[in-house]
Motif scaffolding. Structure first.
Motif, PDB file in Angstrom:
ATOM      1  N   ALA A  50      10.983 -76.981  12.765  1.00 27.34           N
ATOM      2  CA  ALA A  50      11.809 -77.572  13.827  1.00 27.34           C
ATOM      3  C   ALA A  50      13.281 -77.236  13.591  1.00 27.34           C
ATOM      4  O   ALA A  50      13.995 -76.850  14.528  1.00 27.34           O
ATOM      5  N   LEU A  51      13.737 -77.365  12.351  1.00 31.13           N
ATOM      6  CA  LEU A  51      15.136 -77.054  12.035  1.00 31.13           C
ATOM      7  C   LEU A  51      15.409 -75.552  12.149  1.00 31.13           C
ATOM      8  O   LEU A  51      16.480 -75.144  12.615  1.00 31.13           O
ATOM      9  N   ARG A  52      14.436 -74.722  11.769  1.00 29.81           N
ATOM     10  CA  ARG A  52      14.601 -73.268  11.882  1.00 29.81           C
ATOM     11  C   ARG A  52      14.754 -72.855  13.340  1.00 29.81           C
ATOM     12  O   ARG A  52      15.646 -72.084  13.696  1.00 29.81           O
ATOM     13  N   ILE A  53      13.903 -73.397  14.206  1.00 25.84           N
ATOM     14  CA  ILE A  53      13.989 -73.078  15.637  1.00 25.84           C
ATOM     15  C   ILE A  53      15.316 -73.575  16.202  1.00 25.84           C
ATOM     16  O   ILE A  53      16.004 -72.859  16.930  1.00 25.84           O
ATOM     17  N   ALA A  54      15.680 -74.811  15.860  1.00 30.29           N
ATOM     18  CA  ALA A  54      16.927 -75.382  16.369  1.00 30.29           C
ATOM     19  C   ALA A  54      18.127 -74.534  15.959  1.00 30.29           C
ATOM     20  O   ALA A  54      19.014 -74.254  16.778  1.00 30.29           O
ATOM     21  N   ASP A  55      18.175 -74.089  14.705  1.00 26.95           N
ATOM     22  CA  ASP A  55      19.304 -73.283  14.228  1.00 26.95           C
ATOM     23  C   ASP A  55      19.352 -71.911  14.883  1.00 26.95           C
ATOM     24  O   ASP A  55      20.424 -71.334  15.033  1.00 26.95           O
ATOM     25  N   ALA A  70      37.211 -78.047  16.548  1.00 28.33           N
ATOM     26  CA  ALA A  70      37.346 -78.324  17.979  1.00 28.33           C
ATOM     27  C   ALA A  70      36.027 -78.104  18.709  1.00 28.33           C
ATOM     28  O   ALA A  70      35.737 -78.752  19.709  1.00 28.33           O
ATOM     29  N   VAL A  71      35.205 -77.185  18.238  1.00 25.41           N
ATOM     30  CA  VAL A  71      33.929 -76.888  18.876  1.00 25.41           C
ATOM     31  C   VAL A  71      32.901 -77.965  18.548  1.00 25.41           C
ATOM     32  O   VAL A  71      31.917 -78.131  19.239  1.00 25.41           O
ATOM     33  N   ARG A  72      33.125 -78.716  17.494  1.00 27.99           N
ATOM     34  CA  ARG A  72      32.169 -79.719  17.047  1.00 27.99           C
ATOM     35  C   ARG A  72      32.139 -80.960  17.933  1.00 27.99           C
ATOM     36  O   ARG A  72      31.304 -81.818  17.767  1.00 27.99           O
ATOM     37  N   VAL A  73      33.057 -81.068  18.871  1.00 25.08           N
ATOM     38  CA  VAL A  73      33.081 -82.206  19.778  1.00 25.08           C
ATOM     39  C   VAL A  73      31.890 -82.111  20.723  1.00 25.08           C
ATOM     40  O   VAL A  73      31.632 -81.058  21.299  1.00 25.08           O
ATOM     41  N   VAL A  74      31.173 -83.204  20.890  1.00 23.03           N
ATOM     42  CA  VAL A  74      30.017 -83.209  21.782  1.00 23.03           C
ATOM     43  C   VAL A  74      30.527 -83.134  23.221  1.00 23.03           C
ATOM     44  O   VAL A  74      31.273 -83.996  23.669  1.00 23.03           O
ATOM     45  N   SER A  75      30.127 -82.076  23.915  1.00 25.67           N
ATOM     46  CA  SER A  75      30.603 -81.886  25.278  1.00 25.67           C
ATOM     47  C   SER A  75      29.518 -82.155  26.315  1.00 25.67           C
ATOM     48  O   SER A  75      29.806 -82.300  27.474  1.00 25.67           O
ATOM     49  N   VAL A  76      28.282 -82.213  25.884  1.00 26.22           N
ATOM     50  CA  VAL A  76      27.176 -82.443  26.800  1.00 26.22           C
ATOM     51  C   VAL A  76      26.586 -83.823  26.487  1.00 26.22           C
ATOM     52  O   VAL A  76      26.121 -84.062  25.381  1.00 26.22           O
ATOM     53  N   PRO A  77      26.591 -84.745  27.443  1.00 27.01           N
ATOM     54  CA  PRO A  77      26.111 -86.094  27.159  1.00 27.01           C
ATOM     55  C   PRO A  77      24.595 -86.201  26.979  1.00 27.01           C
ATOM     56  O   PRO A  77      24.105 -87.159  26.425  1.00 27.01           O
ATOM     57  N   VAL A  78      23.838 -85.200  27.417  1.00 33.29           N
ATOM     58  CA  VAL A  78      22.386 -85.232  27.311  1.00 33.29           C
ATOM     59  C   VAL A  78      21.963 -84.330  26.157  1.00 33.29           C
ATOM     60  O   VAL A  78      22.400 -83.182  26.087  1.00 33.29           O
ATOM     61  N   PRO A  79      21.113 -84.815  25.232  1.00 34.70           N
ATOM     62  CA  PRO A  79      20.683 -83.955  24.129  1.00 34.70           C
ATOM     63  C   PRO A  79      19.923 -82.731  24.641  1.00 34.70           C
ATOM     64  O   PRO A  79      19.111 -82.825  25.549  1.00 34.70           O
ATOM     65  N   ASP A  80      20.212 -81.592  24.040  1.00 35.39           N
ATOM     66  CA  ASP A  80      19.505 -80.366  24.394  1.00 35.39           C
ATOM     67  C   ASP A  80      18.338 -80.159  23.429  1.00 35.39           C
ATOM     68  O   ASP A  80      18.113 -80.965  22.528  1.00 35.39           O
ATOM     69  N   CYS A  81      17.606 -79.087  23.624  1.00 26.89           N
ATOM     70  CA  CYS A  81      16.421 -78.813  22.818  1.00 26.89           C
ATOM     71  C   CYS A  81      16.726 -78.760  21.319  1.00 26.89           C
ATOM     72  O   CYS A  81      16.044 -79.421  20.534  1.00 26.89           O
ATOM     73  N   PRO A  82      17.740 -77.992  20.874  1.00 29.66           N
ATOM     74  CA  PRO A  82      18.016 -77.976  19.432  1.00 29.66           C
ATOM     75  C   PRO A  82      18.374 -79.356  18.882  1.00 29.66           C
ATOM     76  O   PRO A  82      17.940 -79.719  17.789  1.00 29.66           O
ATOM     77  N   ALA A  83      19.122 -80.132  19.640  1.00 29.18           N
ATOM     78  CA  ALA A  83      19.483 -81.481  19.181  1.00 29.18           C
ATOM     79  C   ALA A  83      18.240 -82.363  19.083  1.00 29.18           C
ATOM     80  O   ALA A  83      18.102 -83.162  18.146  1.00 29.18           O
ATOM     81  N   ARG A  84      17.328 -82.227  20.012  1.00 31.55           N
ATOM     82  CA  ARG A  84      16.088 -83.016  19.968  1.00 31.55           C
ATOM     83  C   ARG A  84      15.207 -82.610  18.792  1.00 31.55           C
ATOM     84  O   ARG A  84      14.620 -83.462  18.124  1.00 31.55           O
ATOM     85  N   LEU A  85      15.124 -81.304  18.521  1.00 34.34           N
ATOM     86  CA  LEU A  85      14.348 -80.839  17.368  1.00 34.34           C
ATOM     87  C   LEU A  85      14.951 -81.377  16.068  1.00 34.34           C
ATOM     88  O   LEU A  85      14.237 -81.852  15.187  1.00 34.34           O
ATOM     89  N   ARG A  86      16.292 -81.317  15.957  1.00 33.61           N
ATOM     90  CA  ARG A  86      16.959 -81.844  14.758  1.00 33.61           C
ATOM     91  C   ARG A  86      16.750 -83.345  14.629  1.00 33.61           C
ATOM     92  O   ARG A  86      16.534 -83.864  13.529  1.00 33.61           O
ATOM     93  N   ALA A  87      16.826 -84.053  15.751  1.00 28.70           N
ATOM     94  CA  ALA A  87      16.651 -85.514  15.714  1.00 28.70           C
ATOM     95  C   ALA A  87      15.249 -85.870  15.237  1.00 28.70           C
ATOM     96  O   ALA A  87      15.075 -86.786  14.421  1.00 28.70           O
ATOM     97  N   TRP A  88      14.239 -85.167  15.732  1.00 25.91           N
ATOM     98  CA  TRP A  88      12.864 -85.454  15.299  1.00 25.91           C
ATOM     99  C   TRP A  88      12.693 -85.134  13.815  1.00 25.91           C
ATOM    100  O   TRP A  88      12.086 -85.895  13.070  1.00 25.91           O
TER     101      TRP A  88
END
Length: 161
Positions: A50-55, A70-88
């Motif tokens: 999951a982490l390999r795919i997300a990265d 500056a790029v590390r600021v969350v700009s999208v309020p809805v989690p995307d696929c990589p964020a969901r894979l990392r969260a799981w």
């Protein structure tokens, strides 16, 4: 567990499923598979995948050396696929529940949708019949084309329930 069968181990698999352009067909592609005697190792492998795919889809901005603050600021309020894979993969409570789920003999399947495909992380017990456990080699696991949904949602709408 069923009478007459003994657990021989666990199989984990990662699939990508999506439409084939211009054909109207949806296909599944096996990205990786792993077999082990331990449910802990089966889930550890799934977490790593999951982490390999997300990265590879989107490098983790908090671990990547080349991403500026500056790029590390969350700009999208809805989690995307990589964020969901990392969260799981990194949620201890979800991993503990998943381990208990497959240790109790149930298949695990988590589906995480992306823009043009979905990633499916699966693990299930592999059993031998009483005849097979007497010394003959087990049949190879059939290609998994689905299974009962897992009650362990990945954060987001795409998790199977």
């Amino acid at each position: 567990m069923n009478g007459g069968t003994v657990p021989a181990g666990y199989r984990s698999e990662v699939l990508a499923e999506g439409p084939v352009y211009g054909t109207g067909r949806v296909v599944r592609y096996v990205l990786g598979a792993f077999r082990t005697i331990s449910p802990v190792l089966a889930l550890r492998w799934l977490r790593g995948e999951a982490l390999r795919i997300a990265d590879r889809l989107d490098p983790d901005p908090y671990r990547s050396a080349w991403v500026r603050p500056a790029v590390r600021v969350v700009s999208v309020p809805v989690p995307d696929c990589p964020a969901r894979l990392r969260a799981w993969a990194t949620a201890p409570d979800r991993q503990r529940a998943a381990r208990e789920h497959i240790k109790n003999g149930h298949p695990l399947s988590v589906e995480v949708p992306d823009v043009d495909c979905a990633y499916i992380l699966s693990a299930w017990p592999v059993r031998l019949s009483a005849d097979e456990s007497a010394g003959t080699a087990p049949e190879p696991a059939p290609h998994r084309t689905g299974g009962p949904p897992c009650p362990l949602p990945c954060s987001g709408e795409g998790a199977r329930r």
